[in-house]
Design a protein around this motif. Sequence first.
Motif, mmCIF file in Angstrom:
data_model
loop_
_atom_site.group_PDB
_atom_site.id
_atom_site.type_symbol
_atom_site.label_atom_id
_atom_site.label_comp_id
_atom_site.label_asym_id
_atom_site.label_seq_id
_atom_site.Cartn_x
_atom_site.Cartn_y
_atom_site.Cartn_z
ATOM 1 N N ILE A 39 0.888 -1.055 0.044
ATOM 2 C CA ILE A 39 0.082 0.035 -0.053
ATOM 3 C C ILE A 39 0.937 1.417 -0.012
ATOM 4 C CG2 ILE A 39 -0.222 -0.012 2.552
ATOM 5 C CD1 ILE A 39 -3.164 0.741 2.040
ATOM 6 N N SER A 40 0.391 2.207 -0.512
ATOM 7 C CA SER A 40 1.231 3.559 -0.732
ATOM 8 C C SER A 40 1.139 4.331 0.588
ATOM 9 C CB SER A 40 1.102 4.256 -2.286
ATOM 10 O OG SER A 40 -0.076 5.133 -1.981
ATOM 11 N N PRO A 41 1.937 5.256 0.911
ATOM 12 C CA PRO A 41 1.585 6.248 1.898
ATOM 13 C C PRO A 41 0.661 7.206 1.459
ATOM 14 C CG PRO A 41 3.896 6.612 1.104
ATOM 15 C CD PRO A 41 3.517 5.444 0.535
ATOM 16 N N SER A 82 -6.619 8.614 2.404
ATOM 17 C CA SER A 82 -7.948 7.604 2.789
ATOM 18 C C SER A 82 -8.349 8.157 4.243
ATOM 19 C CB SER A 82 -7.673 6.159 2.957
ATOM 20 O OG SER A 82 -7.124 5.666 1.569
ATOM 21 N N VAL A 83 -7.069 8.493 4.827
ATOM 22 C CA VAL A 83 -7.646 8.803 6.344
ATOM 23 C C VAL A 83 -8.190 10.357 6.173
ATOM 24 C CG1 VAL A 83 -6.368 7.309 7.474
ATOM 25 C CG2 VAL A 83 -5.344 9.378 7.014
ATOM 26 N N ARG A 84 -7.511 11.044 5.380
ATOM 27 C CA ARG A 84 -8.221 12.345 5.458
ATOM 28 C C ARG A 84 -9.689 12.490 4.897
ATOM 29 N NH1 ARG A 84 -4.912 16.958 5.849
ATOM 30 N NH2 ARG A 84 -6.357 17.880 4.628
ATOM 31 N N LEU A 110 -1.648 11.203 11.075
ATOM 32 C CA LEU A 110 -0.844 11.843 10.247
ATOM 33 C C LEU A 110 0.879 12.187 10.739
ATOM 34 C CD1 LEU A 110 -2.993 14.180 8.109
ATOM 35 C CD2 LEU A 110 -2.576 11.961 7.680
ATOM 36 N N ARG A 111 0.858 12.406 11.876
ATOM 37 C CA ARG A 111 1.980 12.617 12.567
ATOM 38 C C ARG A 111 2.866 11.335 12.761
ATOM 39 N NH1 ARG A 111 0.222 16.448 16.316
ATOM 40 N NH2 ARG A 111 -0.558 15.037 17.749
#
Length: 503
Positions: A255-257, A263-265, A285-286
């Motif tokens: 999976i890519s960063p 996705s989380v945003r 994100l941190r």
Amino acid sequence: MSSSKIPCTLVWLRQDLRLIDNPALFHAAKRGQLITVYIFDEDCSGKRRTGQACLWWLYHSLKSLRNQLSQWNIPLIVKSGKDAFTILKELLDSYNADAIYWNRCYEPFEYNRDCSIEEKLKMENVTVETYQDRVLFEPWTIKTAKGGPVQIYVHFWNQCLSLPQPRKPYDKPKFKNQTGCQSKCDEPAVWQRLAKLSQDMPMKLQDFWHPGEEQAISKLKSFIKNSLNAYAEKSQCLRLNTTSNLSPYLHFGEISPFTVWHSVRHASSSAEPPAVKSESLKQYLRSLGWREYTCHLLFHYPDLPQKCFRSSFEQLKLQVDPVKLQSWQQGNTGYPVVDAGMRQLSVAGIMPNRLRMIVASFLIKHLLVPWQKGEEWFWSKLIDADLAQNAFNWQWAAGSGPNACPYFRVFNPITQGEKFDADGYYVRKWIPELAALPNAYIHKPWEAPSTVLKKANIVLGKTYPRPIVQHKAARELALATFGQTKRKQEPPTSNSNKRVKEE
Ligand SMILES: Cc1cc2nc3c(=O)[nH]c(=O)nc-3n(C[C@H](O)[C@H](O)[C@H](O)COP(=O)(O)OP(=O)(O)OC[C@H]3O[C@@H](n4cnc5c(N)ncnc54)[C@H](O)[C@@H]3O)c2cc1C
């Protein structure tokens, strides 16, 4: 020796074993036919050999990707050898391919090798295209006012956040049918070697993990649905499902960063419940930011996995006590939280972040063993063993690294256990012989009255070890030993990496 008349593109896969958001594959597919290659280059001098647990992952990950690619008749050729240039050149010739695409890697060995291969291939009139993929912010894009690497995490991350958002992920490539590109030179011997290496492993990884892109996406979805919202409060709790468990998938590039970031945003901005608390989003994100930061540091300081970043720590000359080291490795220190973590590592190839900090501090500060020994052990056992992340974090625990934990911070294995595993769930899971101990003693069995021990079927020193060091005395010795580094704390100058890209 060309047997195919249709020119095609060779895609060199490395830490990007996936189809979704794979820029090299995406662009190569648009161009026409393609073949893919993975080079198992274990014997290169200057390159760290893959750890035992990661070999298992690599084999299964390659198998899974090969199955996916075979649906479009795209061969995944697995080669082994030290000389990547020659292997690639032979493949280009044999498939009559006029271009090669890859996603950039940033570990010093890979980065320097790739730059030199790119130069040589271009001189042979091969089209070479490389893409940003492994990190959201490439190491040369974040700099101090003087143009050097940024050593303090908070400055690093603030600078990242001040830049434009990372690009959106690429879709799955639209592959054109590959009738003329059947695999001609797949090497069963390499597959067999990889299979053997992965089978010879004493760990039980298959009981805990399923490598591959599909699993990575499903882990991400389940994390967003079930755990992201509480990440800020619960990510340190010693139950694995409070964090994303994406580290091995990110390491192997299943999976890519970029996919994770967007996705989380997206989940946190979408109107649909459950809404994600902004502190949890920021903290997650941190966490991704720490990954970026370690990659940045290793790129600029290639000695990070071997040498103390602060030279005053090199002068400590700590001696390895093999008996203590072995007790730590086998989870027999007599401190339940440390032992539970080390046993989980040996069986499942993973350990929660909080526990990695506790066991690392214990090895270095309580047992006075050089951090490099712990780094090596983690390297062989972790399924997410990553050169940059592992080295940075070990140096963090030792206090010898950039942005490190201060030398006087010695994790207390009893209170850490009581705080982060208050109900003893984690200890009971990994040390069943302590399961019947009441909560009051689960993190300090030596304080339990003999009647309680008897009732729990525990004989200290027999069914479970007594502590190999006393916490208070070990802490004092650590403070006296590491206090010597106070006098001189010289950070190194950054790598003279001549190939650093300018943008
Ligand atoms: C001594 C020590 C050694 C470590 N060695 C490794 C290693 O070899 N490989 C590795 O991936 N992580 C390593 N870590 C960092 C961290 O423990 C793991 O990334 C994390 O536990 C993975 O679980 P997760 O995917 O559920 O993380 P989450 O909490 O869900 O975080 C998401 C992602 O952020 C990144 N991340 C989170 N914390 C850190 C951190 N402290 N440093 C760097 N990246 C971070 C990881 O890529 C992780 O997958 C180490 C930490 C310590 C203290």
